[in-house]
Scaffold this motif. Structure first.
Motif, PDB file in Angstrom:
ATOM      1  N   GLN A   1     -30.552   3.822   3.068  1.00  0.00           N
ATOM      2  CA  GLN A   1     -30.548   4.096   4.507  1.00  0.00           C
ATOM      3  C   GLN A   1     -29.633   5.269   4.861  1.00  0.00           C
ATOM      4  O   GLN A   1     -29.989   6.136   5.659  1.00  0.00           O
ATOM      5  CB  GLN A   1     -30.111   2.841   5.260  1.00  0.00           C
ATOM      6  N   GLY A   2     -28.457   5.305   4.217  1.00  0.00           N
ATOM      7  CA  GLY A   2     -27.511   6.373   4.539  1.00  0.00           C
ATOM      8  C   GLY A   2     -28.029   7.735   4.145  1.00  0.00           C
ATOM      9  O   GLY A   2     -27.891   8.705   4.882  1.00  0.00           O
ATOM     10  N   PHE A   3     -28.669   7.810   2.958  1.00  0.00           N
ATOM     11  CA  PHE A   3     -29.213   9.089   2.504  1.00  0.00           C
ATOM     12  C   PHE A   3     -30.297   9.578   3.445  1.00  0.00           C
ATOM     13  O   PHE A   3     -30.331  10.747   3.845  1.00  0.00           O
ATOM     14  CB  PHE A   3     -29.777   8.931   1.090  1.00  0.00           C
ATOM     15  N   LEU A   4     -31.212   8.666   3.837  1.00  0.00           N
ATOM     16  CA  LEU A   4     -32.310   9.086   4.697  1.00  0.00           C
ATOM     17  C   LEU A   4     -31.819   9.523   6.071  1.00  0.00           C
ATOM     18  O   LEU A   4     -32.327  10.479   6.650  1.00  0.00           O
ATOM     19  CB  LEU A   4     -33.330   7.958   4.827  1.00  0.00           C
ATOM     20  N   ARG A   5     -30.843   8.821   6.598  1.00  0.00           N
ATOM     21  CA  ARG A   5     -30.306   9.238   7.901  1.00  0.00           C
ATOM     22  C   ARG A   5     -29.676  10.625   7.787  1.00  0.00           C
ATOM     23  O   ARG A   5     -29.809  11.454   8.678  1.00  0.00           O
ATOM     24  CB  ARG A   5     -29.278   8.223   8.400  1.00  0.00           C
ATOM     25  N   ARG A   6     -28.999  10.885   6.660  1.00  0.00           N
ATOM     26  CA  ARG A   6     -28.398  12.194   6.441  1.00  0.00           C
ATOM     27  C   ARG A   6     -29.492  13.258   6.279  1.00  0.00           C
ATOM     28  O   ARG A   6     -29.388  14.366   6.806  1.00  0.00           O
ATOM     29  CB  ARG A   6     -27.522  12.117   5.190  1.00  0.00           C
ATOM     30  N   GLU A   7     -30.562  12.905   5.544  1.00  0.00           N
ATOM     31  CA  GLU A   7     -31.684  13.824   5.372  1.00  0.00           C
ATOM     32  C   GLU A   7     -32.282  14.230   6.714  1.00  0.00           C
ATOM     33  O   GLU A   7     -32.600  15.387   6.942  1.00  0.00           O
ATOM     34  CB  GLU A   7     -32.781  13.163   4.526  1.00  0.00           C
ATOM     35  N   LYS A   8     -32.439  13.250   7.598  1.00  0.00           N
ATOM     36  CA  LYS A   8     -33.019  13.548   8.915  1.00  0.00           C
ATOM     37  C   LYS A   8     -32.135  14.534   9.664  1.00  0.00           C
ATOM     38  O   LYS A   8     -32.624  15.484  10.280  1.00  0.00           O
ATOM     39  CB  LYS A   8     -33.191  12.260   9.711  1.00  0.00           C
ATOM     40  N   LEU A   9     -30.833  14.318   9.595  1.00  0.00           N
ATOM     41  CA  LEU A   9     -29.906  15.207  10.305  1.00  0.00           C
ATOM     42  C   LEU A   9     -29.939  16.620   9.730  1.00  0.00           C
ATOM     43  O   LEU A   9     -29.811  17.605  10.453  1.00  0.00           O
ATOM     44  CB  LEU A   9     -28.479  14.647  10.228  1.00  0.00           C
ATOM     45  N   ILE A  10     -30.116  16.714   8.396  1.00  0.00           N
ATOM     46  CA  ILE A  10     -30.106  18.031   7.760  1.00  0.00           C
ATOM     47  C   ILE A  10     -31.454  18.733   7.898  1.00  0.00           C
ATOM     48  O   ILE A  10     -31.523  19.914   8.226  1.00  0.00           O
ATOM     49  CB  ILE A  10     -29.724  17.881   6.270  1.00  0.00           C
ATOM     50  N   LEU A  11     -32.539  18.003   7.650  1.00  0.00           N
ATOM     51  CA  LEU A  11     -33.860  18.628   7.669  1.00  0.00           C
ATOM     52  C   LEU A  11     -34.352  18.917   9.086  1.00  0.00           C
ATOM     53  O   LEU A  11     -35.018  19.928   9.323  1.00  0.00           O
ATOM     54  CB  LEU A  11     -34.873  17.722   6.966  1.00  0.00           C
ATOM     55  N   GLY A  12     -34.041  18.041  10.026  1.00  0.00           N
ATOM     56  CA  GLY A  12     -34.562  18.194  11.392  1.00  0.00           C
ATOM     57  C   GLY A  12     -34.380  19.595  11.955  1.00  0.00           C
ATOM     58  O   GLY A  12     -35.356  20.252  12.355  1.00  0.00           O
TER      59      GLY A  12
END
Length: 283
Positions: free
Chosen positions: A167-178
């Motif tokens: 969950q933490g990785f995906l939330r970070r991915e969203k913040l970076i990729l968005g």
């Protein structure tokens, strides 16, 4: 017209593809020439894809005055990446080419690297593409492995995906990729919304496909001279072993996966031939 409308001419042959298995699975082959596996042709084909793989869309507007410069820029980005010393980029370029060529995906953001709180360099997904079925934008978030042993590659992919689905990785991915989604990508706002902090991860899982690319040595390739029934049967048996590793991991029950397999006559031979071509493009 988008720069991504143009693609290198297809080289790979699709040996099989089915959505009736768990996971969905496709197998591809570079083919044979004069009874020999086409290693040189595959290395050339990967070079044909490096600009599409490494450059941003606006950098792909190429003409006779800048085509050499653009190719050198793409080669330089690959050659200086943290993955290149392990030749991991070859697996990523293969996955990129198969998804673009056979599934009609389009990159929607550049590849990114970032630091964790312990200053470790962490790589984002190996592939961040989008496809547009009638149901709406479908994000393709991929993981690629370039291994001698395919089963070991499949196990490594499972470990990577399990950490990526944290969950933490995906939330970070969203913040970076968005913020990096290109505004020129069709249906930009819908993709941006999927990657917003306010959108539930459940919605991301509902719309995402996780392609797993395994590029590995194959006894079937090494012992045949053409694409024939005997060869495809042997390949099917090898591929089944990779599918079993992915199926047994429980990942297909959590997310939509598609396993994509490119068998090689020799991993080292392909790495050497690709490296020789890439060196010719770098200072």
């Amino acid at each position: 017209m988008s720069s991504y409308a143009s693609k290198p001419k297809r080289l790979l042959t699709q040996i099989s593809y089915t959505t009736q298995t768990v996971p969905a699975a496709g197998s591809y082959c570079a083919g044979f020439e004069l009874t020999v596996w086409r290693c040189n042709a595959l290395a050339d084909h990967l070079i044909e894809w490096i600009a599409d793989y490494a450059l941003h869309e606006d950098e792909l507007r190429v003409h006779h005055g800048n085509m050499y410069v653009r190719l050198r820029e793409a080669a330089a980005r690959i050659y200086t990446s943290t993955e290149y010393t392990k030749r991991g980029e070859i697996g990523e370029i293969v996955l990129h080419a198969i998804c673009r060529d056979f599934f009609g995906t389009t990159p929607f953001a550049p590849r990114v690297f970032y630091l964790t709180s312990s200053n470790d360099v962490v790589k984002s997904f190996d592939l961040v593409h989008v496809r547009y079925p009638e149901s709406g934008p479908e994000l393709w978030l991929g993981e690629a492995k370039f291994f001698t042993d395919g089963v070991e590659g499949a196990r490594a992919a499972v470990r990577s995906l399990n950490s990526h689905l944290d969950q933490g990785f995906l939330r970070r991915e969203k913040l970076i990729l968005g913020p990096q989604v290109s505004r020129s990508v069709p249906r930009y706002q819908e993709i941006r919304d999927l990657l917003s902090d306010q959108t539930s991860l459940d919605e991301l899982f509902r719309t995402a496909i996780f392609p797993v690319g395994i590029v590995c040595e194959s006894a079937a390739v090494a012992t045949t001279a053409s694409i024939c029934t005997q060869y495809t049967s042997a390949l099917e048996a090898e591929f089944a072993q990779l599918s079993q590793v992915i199926a047994a991991s429980g990942l297909p029950q959590r997310v939509r996966l598609v396993l994509l397999h490119l068998p090689l006559g020799s991993k080292q031979e392909l790495a050497d031939k690709f490296d020789a071509r890439l060196r010719g493009l770098t200072p």
